[in-house]
Motif scaffolding. Sequence first.
Motif, mmCIF file in Angstrom:
data_model
loop_
_atom_site.group_PDB
_atom_site.id
_atom_site.type_symbol
_atom_site.label_atom_id
_atom_site.label_comp_id
_atom_site.label_asym_id
_atom_site.label_seq_id
_atom_site.Cartn_x
_atom_site.Cartn_y
_atom_site.Cartn_z
ATOM 1 N N ASN A 18 0.803 -1.203 -0.197
ATOM 2 C CA ASN A 18 0.001 0.065 -0.055
ATOM 3 C C ASN A 18 0.896 1.297 0.003
ATOM 4 O O ASN A 18 1.441 1.600 1.188
ATOM 5 N N PHE A 19 1.169 1.951 -1.232
ATOM 6 C CA PHE A 19 1.883 2.948 -1.223
ATOM 7 C C PHE A 19 1.768 4.288 -0.474
ATOM 8 O O PHE A 19 2.171 5.070 0.126
ATOM 9 N N ALA A 20 0.245 4.126 -0.127
ATOM 10 C CA ALA A 20 -0.214 5.315 0.880
ATOM 11 C C ALA A 20 0.476 5.448 2.175
ATOM 12 O O ALA A 20 0.642 6.169 2.909
ATOM 13 N N GLN A 22 3.446 4.020 2.970
ATOM 14 C CA GLN A 22 4.712 3.750 3.008
ATOM 15 C C GLN A 22 5.621 5.140 3.286
ATOM 16 O O GLN A 22 6.771 5.024 4.013
ATOM 17 N N ILE A 23 5.229 6.234 3.110
ATOM 18 C CA ILE A 23 5.678 7.629 3.343
ATOM 19 C C ILE A 23 4.965 7.904 4.600
ATOM 20 O O ILE A 23 3.692 8.190 4.800
ATOM 21 N N GLU A 29 10.057 12.853 2.015
ATOM 22 C CA GLU A 29 9.082 12.430 0.960
ATOM 23 C C GLU A 29 7.795 13.002 1.168
ATOM 24 O O GLU A 29 7.287 13.488 -0.090
ATOM 25 N N CYS A 30 7.497 12.999 2.184
ATOM 26 C CA CYS A 30 5.967 13.698 2.511
ATOM 27 C C CYS A 30 5.727 15.139 2.251
ATOM 28 O O CYS A 30 4.745 15.726 1.407
ATOM 29 N N CYS A 33 6.043 15.593 -1.664
ATOM 30 C CA CYS A 33 4.773 15.292 -2.304
ATOM 31 C C CYS A 33 3.757 16.684 -2.202
ATOM 32 O O CYS A 33 3.152 16.884 -2.897
ATOM 33 N N ILE A 90 11.355 1.492 -2.655
ATOM 34 C CA ILE A 90 9.976 1.669 -2.555
ATOM 35 C C ILE A 90 9.446 3.155 -2.282
ATOM 36 O O ILE A 90 8.604 3.690 -2.478
ATOM 37 N N ASN A 94 6.639 5.158 -4.340
ATOM 38 C CA ASN A 94 5.723 5.930 -3.878
ATOM 39 C C ASN A 94 5.454 7.229 -4.358
ATOM 40 O O ASN A 94 4.544 7.923 -4.443
ATOM 41 N N ARG A 97 4.212 7.318 -7.778
ATOM 42 C CA ARG A 97 2.918 6.644 -7.836
ATOM 43 C C ARG A 97 3.120 5.280 -8.688
ATOM 44 O O ARG A 97 2.214 4.927 -9.317
ATOM 45 N N ASP A 98 4.216 4.954 -8.557
ATOM 46 C CA ASP A 98 4.452 3.346 -9.185
ATOM 47 C C ASP A 98 4.345 3.627 -10.726
ATOM 48 O O ASP A 98 4.529 2.809 -11.433
#
Length: 107
Positions: A18-20, A22-23, A29-30, A33, A90, A94, A97-98
Amino acid sequence: MANYKPDLSCQNKFIPINFAKQILPGTFECALCYIVENKLDLTRFEAWYYNDKISAAAYPATVMFKVILHGYTYGFIRSRRIAIACETNILFMNVTRDIQPHYTSIA
């Protein structure tokens, strides 16, 4: 002779991600984004890629901007290394968004 279980550390695993999740909040990274998606005006880039479903689809400007900034932050200055990180890391997965852009698109 002892019978040991085989070492499977070099094999790939198929695990659900679940990529949401992972950060974590408060990480670079947060923040990256959030800033790129909410604070930067990237309409000039989006206007440049107005392809009206005739030509090939382009990578989103937000994704390309985030992957380049994220790669430079970790010292990845070569486009091939950033492209490999988008396939294997990973955090890069993320941030993008892959979407795995080709190294020529990153360059």
